[in-house]
Design a protein around this motif. Structure first.
Motif, PDB file in Angstrom:
ATOM      1  N   LEU A 157       3.420   8.877  -9.614  1.00  0.00           N
ATOM      2  CA  LEU A 157       3.817   9.658  -8.693  1.00  0.00           C
ATOM      3  C   LEU A 157       3.268   9.961  -7.235  1.00  0.00           C
ATOM      4  O   LEU A 157       3.677  10.815  -5.820  1.00  0.00           O
ATOM      5  N   GLY A 158       2.635   8.210  -6.616  1.00  0.00           N
ATOM      6  CA  GLY A 158       2.401   8.285  -5.450  1.00  0.00           C
ATOM      7  C   GLY A 158       3.229   7.174  -4.808  1.00  0.00           C
ATOM      8  O   GLY A 158       4.129   6.779  -5.268  1.00  0.00           O
ATOM      9  N   ARG A 159       2.823   6.909  -3.483  1.00  0.00           N
ATOM     10  CA  ARG A 159       3.638   6.298  -2.655  1.00  0.00           C
ATOM     11  C   ARG A 159       2.104   5.102  -2.194  1.00  0.00           C
ATOM     12  O   ARG A 159       1.878   4.896  -1.691  1.00  0.00           O
ATOM     13  N   PRO A 160       3.522   3.437  -2.365  1.00  0.00           N
ATOM     14  CA  PRO A 160       2.743   2.236  -2.366  1.00  0.00           C
ATOM     15  C   PRO A 160       2.471   1.808  -0.734  1.00  0.00           C
ATOM     16  O   PRO A 160       2.979   2.915   0.406  1.00  0.00           O
ATOM     17  N   GLN A 161       1.348   1.633  -0.394  1.00  0.00           N
ATOM     18  CA  GLN A 161       1.284   1.542   0.977  1.00  0.00           C
ATOM     19  C   GLN A 161       0.312  -0.110   1.005  1.00  0.00           C
ATOM     20  O   GLN A 161       0.141  -0.400   0.022  1.00  0.00           O
ATOM     21  N   GLY A 162       0.354  -0.647   2.585  1.00  0.00           N
ATOM     22  CA  GLY A 162       0.117  -2.196   2.578  1.00  0.00           C
ATOM     23  C   GLY A 162       1.226  -3.358   1.960  1.00  0.00           C
ATOM     24  O   GLY A 162       2.321  -2.654   1.760  1.00  0.00           O
ATOM     25  N   GLU A 163      -0.098  -4.100   1.479  1.00  0.00           N
ATOM     26  CA  GLU A 163       0.536  -4.510   0.771  1.00  0.00           C
ATOM     27  C   GLU A 163       1.208  -4.588  -0.367  1.00  0.00           C
ATOM     28  O   GLU A 163       2.586  -5.243  -0.755  1.00  0.00           O
ATOM     29  N   ASP A 164       1.346  -3.716  -1.197  1.00  0.00           N
ATOM     30  CA  ASP A 164       2.304  -3.156  -1.929  1.00  0.00           C
ATOM     31  C   ASP A 164       3.120  -2.218  -1.708  1.00  0.00           C
ATOM     32  O   ASP A 164       4.229  -2.848  -2.663  1.00  0.00           O
ATOM     33  N   ALA A 165       3.491  -1.499  -0.988  1.00  0.00           N
ATOM     34  CA  ALA A 165       4.493  -1.182   0.059  1.00  0.00           C
ATOM     35  C   ALA A 165       5.567  -2.422   0.319  1.00  0.00           C
ATOM     36  O   ALA A 165       6.479  -2.620  -0.006  1.00  0.00           O
ATOM     37  N   GLU A 166       4.684  -3.624   0.445  1.00  0.00           N
ATOM     38  CA  GLU A 166       5.441  -4.586   1.065  1.00  0.00           C
ATOM     39  C   GLU A 166       6.538  -5.166   0.116  1.00  0.00           C
ATOM     40  O   GLU A 166       7.661  -5.933   0.121  1.00  0.00           O
ATOM     41  N   ARG A 167       6.076  -5.755  -0.842  1.00  0.00           N
ATOM     42  CA  ARG A 167       6.542  -5.987  -2.218  1.00  0.00           C
ATOM     43  C   ARG A 167       6.821  -4.973  -2.860  1.00  0.00           C
ATOM     44  O   ARG A 167       7.734  -6.008  -3.465  1.00  0.00           O
ATOM     45  N   THR A 168       7.041  -3.957  -3.083  1.00  0.00           N
ATOM     46  CA  THR A 168       7.890  -3.147  -3.410  1.00  0.00           C
ATOM     47  C   THR A 168       9.417  -3.119  -2.625  1.00  0.00           C
ATOM     48  O   THR A 168      10.553  -2.897  -3.459  1.00  0.00           O
ATOM     49  N   GLN A 169       9.508  -3.360  -0.935  1.00  0.00           N
ATOM     50  CA  GLN A 169      10.370  -3.262  -0.271  1.00  0.00           C
ATOM     51  C   GLN A 169      10.848  -4.292  -0.589  1.00  0.00           C
ATOM     52  O   GLN A 169      12.316  -4.664  -0.669  1.00  0.00           O
ATOM     53  N   GLN A 170      10.231  -6.122  -1.105  1.00  0.00           N
ATOM     54  CA  GLN A 170      11.221  -7.004  -0.996  1.00  0.00           C
ATOM     55  C   GLN A 170      11.339  -6.550  -2.319  1.00  0.00           C
ATOM     56  O   GLN A 170      12.976  -7.423  -2.330  1.00  0.00           O
ATOM     57  N   SER A 171      11.125  -6.164  -3.541  1.00  0.00           N
ATOM     58  CA  SER A 171      12.056  -6.150  -4.347  1.00  0.00           C
ATOM     59  C   SER A 171      13.526  -5.263  -4.237  1.00  0.00           C
ATOM     60  O   SER A 171      13.964  -5.991  -5.471  1.00  0.00           O
ATOM     61  N   MET A 172      13.310  -5.312  -3.596  1.00  0.00           N
ATOM     62  CA  MET A 172      14.432  -4.187  -3.571  1.00  0.00           C
ATOM     63  C   MET A 172      15.894  -4.609  -3.225  1.00  0.00           C
ATOM     64  O   MET A 172      17.009  -4.796  -4.109  1.00  0.00           O
ATOM     65  N   SER A 173      15.667  -6.117  -2.777  1.00  0.00           N
ATOM     66  CA  SER A 173      16.593  -6.869  -2.252  1.00  0.00           C
ATOM     67  C   SER A 173      16.862  -8.319  -3.399  1.00  0.00           C
ATOM     68  O   SER A 173      17.737  -7.745  -3.276  1.00  0.00           O
ATOM     69  N   ALA A 174      16.029  -9.007  -3.602  1.00  0.00           N
ATOM     70  CA  ALA A 174      15.756  -9.609  -5.465  1.00  0.00           C
ATOM     71  C   ALA A 174      16.296  -8.355  -6.062  1.00  0.00           C
ATOM     72  O   ALA A 174      17.423  -9.124  -7.027  1.00  0.00           O
TER      73      ALA A 174
END
Length: 217
Positions: A157-174
């Motif tokens: 229920l938390g929001r990803p931060q930093g590198e974790d957030a970047e990886r999560t965002q990149q995973s949407m395209s994939a």
């Protein structure tokens, strides 16, 4: 109207949960709708009778019409949205792709599969129970496990931060590429695209740790 398939992204409604790890299924539906608005068409439909936000999607990459839905029932009651949605549109469980967060996959990685267990995910459990079968497709979006054991609820229920957030965002395209591969050529093609997101593993570390039941809502 005939549909080639339906993408259901799992999450919890409301601003309190927006952008959380648990809502990455919602984020994928949002990404699909945004792409369709720019490159094809995304028609907002009345999903009240199915307790969901609902769109009719047309994109060349999907080879026909699809539905995209975000259940508004809260995660652990997702089946109460999905089952009537499929029944009304005469869609089978095999026409369904459910996008959801996955603790046992590293952030930024994806997996795609047909059927299987729920690994403690209450959204999948609800859908399986209401459909009467586990045989629907799952697009599993990795969020990884919390660094401190026993903190699963706050983690999902938390929001990803930093590198974790970047990886999560990149995973949407994939994840979109994986969905398009499935729509075009089926399961094997989607599996190959999803596997490309795998990150190097440390020695003696299994690719997927055994699933553990969590208290996901």
């Amino acid at each position: 109207m005939d549909y080639n398939g339906v993408l259901v992204g799992l999450g919890n409604p409301g601003s309190r949960y927006e952008g959380t790890r648990h809502n990455c299924g919602f984020a994928l539906v949002d990404a699909l709708v945004d792409m369709a608005q720019r490159q094809g068409s995304a028609e907002s439909l009345n999903g009240n009778k199915f307790s969901c936000e609902l769109w009719r999607i047309r994109l060349n990459q999907l080879d026909g019409l699809w539905l995209a839905a975000k259940p508004q029932t809260y995660m652990n009651l997702s089946g109460q949205s999905v089952q009537p949605l499929l029944a009304w549109h005469k869609l089978r469980p095999s026409d369904l792709v459910v996008a959801h967060d996955e603790l046992d996959i590293a952030a930024g990685e994806l997996r795609f599969k047909l059927g299987g267990g729920n690994a403690g995910h209450n959204g999948l459990k609800s859908i399986t129970e209401l459909l009467g079968t586990p045989d629907f497709y799952r697009l599993r979006i990795g969020i990884g496990r919390p660094p401190h054991k026993g903190d699963v609820t706050n983690w999902v229920l938390g929001r990803p931060q930093g590198e974790d957030a970047e990886r999560t965002q990149q995973s949407m395209s994939a994840a979109l590429d994986t969905l398009f591969a499935f729509a075009d050529k089926g399961l094997d093609s989607a599996l190959r695209v999803a596997r490309k997101t795998a990150q190097p593993r440390k020695k003696n570390t299994p690719e997927d740790a055994p699933s553990a039941t969590s208290d996901k809502n």
